[in-house]
Every structure is written in C-alpha cells, then in structure tokens.
Write an enzyme that holds these catalytic residues in place. Sequence first.
Site, PDB file in Angstrom:
ATOM      1  N   ASN A  39       0.822  -1.347  -0.057  1.00  0.00           N
ATOM      2  CA  ASN A  39       0.002  -0.014  -0.094  1.00  0.00           C
ATOM      3  C   ASN A  39       0.901   1.318   0.138  1.00  0.00           C
ATOM      4  O   ASN A  39       1.599   1.430   0.834  1.00  0.00           O
ATOM      5  CB  ASN A  39      -0.978  -0.075   1.193  1.00  0.00           C
ATOM      6  CG  ASN A  39      -1.803   1.082   1.168  1.00  0.00           C
ATOM      7  OD1 ASN A  39      -1.351   2.237   1.129  1.00  0.00           O
ATOM      8  ND2 ASN A  39      -3.006   0.640   1.458  1.00  0.00           N
ATOM      9  N   HIS A  42       1.164   5.853   2.103  1.00  0.00           N
ATOM     10  CA  HIS A  42       2.024   6.305   3.429  1.00  0.00           C
ATOM     11  C   HIS A  42       3.043   7.269   2.908  1.00  0.00           C
ATOM     12  O   HIS A  42       3.570   8.191   3.534  1.00  0.00           O
ATOM     13  CB  HIS A  42       2.459   5.115   4.080  1.00  0.00           C
ATOM     14  CG  HIS A  42       1.348   4.496   4.937  1.00  0.00           C
ATOM     15  ND1 HIS A  42       0.568   4.956   5.728  1.00  0.00           N
ATOM     16  CD2 HIS A  42       0.794   3.305   4.337  1.00  0.00           C
ATOM     17  CE1 HIS A  42      -0.462   3.882   6.012  1.00  0.00           C
ATOM     18  NE2 HIS A  42      -0.245   2.957   5.158  1.00  0.00           N
ATOM     19  N   HIS A  75      -5.153   4.064  -2.143  1.00  0.00           N
ATOM     20  CA  HIS A  75      -6.732   4.494  -1.758  1.00  0.00           C
ATOM     21  C   HIS A  75      -6.714   5.843  -1.981  1.00  0.00           C
ATOM     22  O   HIS A  75      -6.214   6.935  -1.418  1.00  0.00           O
ATOM     23  CB  HIS A  75      -6.527   4.252  -0.172  1.00  0.00           C
ATOM     24  CG  HIS A  75      -7.961   4.503   0.731  1.00  0.00           C
ATOM     25  ND1 HIS A  75      -8.228   4.621   1.612  1.00  0.00           N
ATOM     26  CD2 HIS A  75      -9.271   5.045  -0.231  1.00  0.00           C
ATOM     27  CE1 HIS A  75      -9.544   4.686   1.956  1.00  0.00           C
ATOM     28  NE2 HIS A  75     -10.163   5.168   0.938  1.00  0.00           N
ATOM     29  N   ARG A  77      -8.750   8.795  -1.515  1.00  0.00           N
ATOM     30  CA  ARG A  77      -9.997   9.235  -0.467  1.00  0.00           C
ATOM     31  C   ARG A  77     -10.656  10.395  -0.986  1.00  0.00           C
ATOM     32  O   ARG A  77     -10.104  11.277  -1.802  1.00  0.00           O
ATOM     33  CB  ARG A  77      -9.361   9.372   0.834  1.00  0.00           C
ATOM     34  CG  ARG A  77      -8.566   8.317   1.535  1.00  0.00           C
ATOM     35  CD  ARG A  77      -7.926   8.698   3.042  1.00  0.00           C
ATOM     36  NE  ARG A  77      -9.369   8.993   3.919  1.00  0.00           N
ATOM     37  CZ  ARG A  77      -9.696   8.157   4.817  1.00  0.00           C
ATOM     38  NH1 ARG A  77      -9.078   7.084   4.935  1.00  0.00           N
ATOM     39  NH2 ARG A  77     -10.763   8.558   5.540  1.00  0.00           N
ATOM     40  N   ARG A  81      -6.552  13.346   1.167  1.00  0.00           N
ATOM     41  CA  ARG A  81      -5.390  13.343   1.995  1.00  0.00           C
ATOM     42  C   ARG A  81      -3.960  12.938   1.750  1.00  0.00           C
ATOM     43  O   ARG A  81      -3.245  13.696   2.000  1.00  0.00           O
ATOM     44  CB  ARG A  81      -5.752  13.213   3.570  1.00  0.00           C
ATOM     45  CG  ARG A  81      -5.863  11.608   3.586  1.00  0.00           C
ATOM     46  CD  ARG A  81      -5.969  11.175   4.945  1.00  0.00           C
ATOM     47  NE  ARG A  81      -7.393  11.462   5.413  1.00  0.00           N
ATOM     48  CZ  ARG A  81      -7.844  11.059   6.496  1.00  0.00           C
ATOM     49  NH1 ARG A  81      -7.239  10.120   7.136  1.00  0.00           N
ATOM     50  NH2 ARG A  81      -9.188  11.431   7.029  1.00  0.00           N
ATOM     51  N   GLU A 102      -8.350   1.030  -3.974  1.00  0.00           N
ATOM     52  CA  GLU A 102      -9.235   1.074  -2.796  1.00  0.00           C
ATOM     53  C   GLU A 102     -10.172   2.439  -2.893  1.00  0.00           C
ATOM     54  O   GLU A 102      -9.526   3.609  -3.290  1.00  0.00           O
ATOM     55  CB  GLU A 102      -8.589   1.416  -1.387  1.00  0.00           C
ATOM     56  CG  GLU A 102      -7.868   0.089  -1.045  1.00  0.00           C
ATOM     57  CD  GLU A 102      -7.202   0.303   0.512  1.00  0.00           C
ATOM     58  OE1 GLU A 102      -7.493   1.226   0.965  1.00  0.00           O
ATOM     59  OE2 GLU A 102      -6.443  -0.588   0.952  1.00  0.00           O
ATOM     60  N   THR A 133      -8.360   3.762   7.878  1.00  0.00           N
ATOM     61  CA  THR A 133      -9.618   3.042   7.752  1.00  0.00           C
ATOM     62  C   THR A 133      -9.904   2.326   9.060  1.00  0.00           C
ATOM     63  O   THR A 133      -9.071   1.292   9.451  1.00  0.00           O
ATOM     64  CB  THR A 133      -9.571   1.970   6.470  1.00  0.00           C
ATOM     65  OG1 THR A 133      -9.247   2.437   5.417  1.00  0.00           O
ATOM     66  CG2 THR A 133     -10.893   1.491   6.057  1.00  0.00           C
ATOM     67  N   GLU A 183     -11.381  -8.939   1.555  1.00  0.00           N
ATOM     68  CA  GLU A 183     -10.245  -8.723   2.333  1.00  0.00           C
ATOM     69  C   GLU A 183     -10.640  -8.322   3.839  1.00  0.00           C
ATOM     70  O   GLU A 183     -11.216  -7.500   4.308  1.00  0.00           O
ATOM     71  CB  GLU A 183      -9.552  -7.117   1.943  1.00  0.00           C
ATOM     72  CG  GLU A 183      -8.360  -6.849   2.556  1.00  0.00           C
ATOM     73  CD  GLU A 183      -7.491  -5.912   2.116  1.00  0.00           C
ATOM     74  OE1 GLU A 183      -7.529  -5.414   1.061  1.00  0.00           O
ATOM     75  OE2 GLU A 183      -6.952  -5.056   3.152  1.00  0.00           O
ATOM     76  N   HIS A 222      -4.325  -4.818   6.901  1.00  0.00           N
ATOM     77  CA  HIS A 222      -4.417  -3.723   7.909  1.00  0.00           C
ATOM     78  C   HIS A 222      -3.598  -3.893   9.192  1.00  0.00           C
ATOM     79  O   HIS A 222      -4.001  -4.995   9.898  1.00  0.00           O
ATOM     80  CB  HIS A 222      -5.708  -3.443   8.379  1.00  0.00           C
ATOM     81  CG  HIS A 222      -5.969  -1.946   8.659  1.00  0.00           C
ATOM     82  ND1 HIS A 222      -5.594  -1.242   9.921  1.00  0.00           N
ATOM     83  CD2 HIS A 222      -6.261  -0.841   7.963  1.00  0.00           C
ATOM     84  CE1 HIS A 222      -5.728   0.166   9.847  1.00  0.00           C
ATOM     85  NE2 HIS A 222      -6.167   0.441   8.512  1.00  0.00           N
TER      86      HIS A 222
HETATM   87  N1  PXP Z   1      -6.098  -2.909   3.437  1.00  0.00           N
HETATM   88  C1  PXP Z   1      -6.947  -1.931   3.418  1.00  0.00           C
HETATM   89  C2  PXP Z   1      -8.487  -1.760   2.982  1.00  0.00           C
HETATM   90  C3  PXP Z   1      -6.789  -0.428   4.075  1.00  0.00           C
HETATM   91  O1  PXP Z   1      -7.380   0.601   4.194  1.00  0.00           O
HETATM   92  C4  PXP Z   1      -5.015  -0.303   4.564  1.00  0.00           C
HETATM   93  C5  PXP Z   1      -4.872   1.120   5.023  1.00  0.00           C
HETATM   94  O2  PXP Z   1      -4.372   1.961   4.285  1.00  0.00           O
HETATM   95  C6  PXP Z   1      -4.306  -1.559   4.577  1.00  0.00           C
HETATM   96  C7  PXP Z   1      -4.765  -2.502   4.108  1.00  0.00           C
HETATM   97  C8  PXP Z   1      -2.897  -1.577   4.938  1.00  0.00           C
HETATM   98  O3  PXP Z   1      -2.955  -1.185   6.195  1.00  0.00           O
HETATM   99  P1  PXP Z   1      -1.609  -0.697   6.938  1.00  0.00           P
HETATM  100  O4  PXP Z   1      -1.063   0.734   6.577  1.00  0.00           O
HETATM  101  O5  PXP Z   1      -1.517  -0.479   8.361  1.00  0.00           O
HETATM  102  O6  PXP Z   1      -0.615  -1.669   6.725  1.00  0.00           O
END
Ligand code: PXP
Length: 273
Positions: A39, A42, A75, A77, A81, A102, A133, A183, A222
């Site tokens: 992902n 970040h 993602h 949003r 952001r 996402e 999320t 998921e 997550h």
């Molecule tokens: N899966 C989903 C649906 C998410 O919203 C996120 C967070 O952006 C993640 C996975 C990844 O989470 P993390 O950044 O905590 O690894």
Amino acid sequence: MMRMGSEYAVGGRTQTASVEYHEPRPISGAPTMPRLHVNIDHIATLRQARRETIPDPVAWGLHCLKAGAHGLTLHLRKDRRHIQDADVTRLLKATDALVNLECSLDPEMMEIALKSGAGAFCLVPENRSEITTEGGLDVIAERARLLEAVPALTERGGLVSLFVDPDIDQLDGAREVGAPFVELHTGSYANASGGEREAELERLLRATEHATSIGLRVNAGHGLDHGNVSPVAALPHMEELNIGFALVARAVTHGLEESITSMLHLMDAAGSS
Ligand code: PXP
C-alpha cells in the site's frame, strides 16, 4: 543476518536501538505463499505534509515491485489527504503489475474507479475524521449500493473485493452481493496482544474457512507488520496481504529492499509451513 546497535538515553534510562538486517536469500515460492501487495498511501502522506513532489509514491511502488512485491494498492480518499487523482493515472501507466484501487462507495469515487482501468478494486468504508480505515465495510447496510457497484466494476474487468471484519454475517453478505473476494480486516488482530490476539487469530481462521466454504476468495490486511504477519500468512487459502505502514516505517531504518524482502521471507516461511 547482520546486527547493528547503538545506545541512546530516554528519560534518564539507556536504551539500545538494535537493527537487524536480513541478507537477501531466495524465496521458495511455495504455491501457498500469499502475494504481497504494498500500500503506497503512506509515501503520499509524507509528500502531502509539505505539498511537495517528493517522495513520489509511484516511484516508491515501482521500487517495491523491483524488490519482489507482487502488486500495489492505493486508496483515493474523498478528502485527497494522501493519494491524488494523478497518482492513480500515473501508477496505472507505469506498471503492468496488478494495481488495486481502494475506494469508498461515494458516487464521485465510484465514477473515478469505473473509468480508472485498475485491475482490482477494494471497496472500503470512509469516515472523514478517521486517521486510517477504522472498521470493515458494513456489507449488510450497504447492500443496495453494492448490488450496483460490484457488477459495474466487474464488467470493467476488475477483481472486486470487500474490506470486511472477519464476521460470518458480513461474509454471507459479501457473497450475496456477488463479490468474488473479501479482504479480511486484520486491525483487531494486530492491535491485540496475548490471549486476545490468539482469539483474534482464531476469528480470522474461522472467517477464512467460512469464506472459502461459500466460494469467496480471501485477502487480508491492515496493521500487519514484520512481527505479526506470520500467523496471518499461514492461514489456509490466504491469497494476498495488503501492507503499507510497517513497510514504510521499516524502510526508514533498514532501507526499502530489506523491508520488502524480509517481509517476503516471513510470508514465504509461513506459507510453506
Ligand atoms: N487494507 C486496507 C483496506 C486499508 O485501508 C489499509 C490502510 O490503508 C491497508 C490494508 C494497509 O494497512 P497498513 O497501512 O496498516 O498496513
């Protein structure tokens, strides 16, 4: 494995910062190993902190693929952001690897998703005030919108997954609206410790078993990190893990390649055990 350590003082106490580097070694590629989807949000969060052009989440994603990641997740949003619309377009042009977009069920987001050309879509809930999320999508409450969204995205050639808590009624709801994938939200597992974590793992196991028994394919994500990923990667039928924050956090101290390859090795070892 190579270890480096240095001492530093916090509140009058001496702490040791220890860094372990994993030497690159071949991955067995066991068919049971889940795929790693990174992902990239970040990195966009860091860029947006200064409204800069660096660091570039697309470049980061491509480096992660080069280091062995199997796919990328981002993602978009509603409040923009972190990921911006142009990031989605640039990433899809830059790679043939599977890109998982996402998004929430908001009409604006659905319109973008339908036009995007992404190979996979994960439908998530979205609250403006949340840091990330927070919970799974309430598939039962969102049934009407999902009955439109799932076939529409599938018609565009996308693999659709619903981000859900590992609850049986949510899984049944996901099946009823025709989603091929779920998921599973691993946040409660990741945030728990001791016996509570064991119970959350058991909940994930039961959810995985139920999902596959009703024909759903299973991903998870997550809050997963290098310390907690193994039991989740070892769950039977787990196809893909979506991991973001921990990979970026570890890359800051250990480097990108080490962060990705050590995660792949952990997943590989768990998947083949
Ligand atoms: N899966 C989903 C649906 C998410 O919203 C996120 C967070 O952006 C993640 C996975 C990844 O989470 P993390 O950044 O905590 O690894």
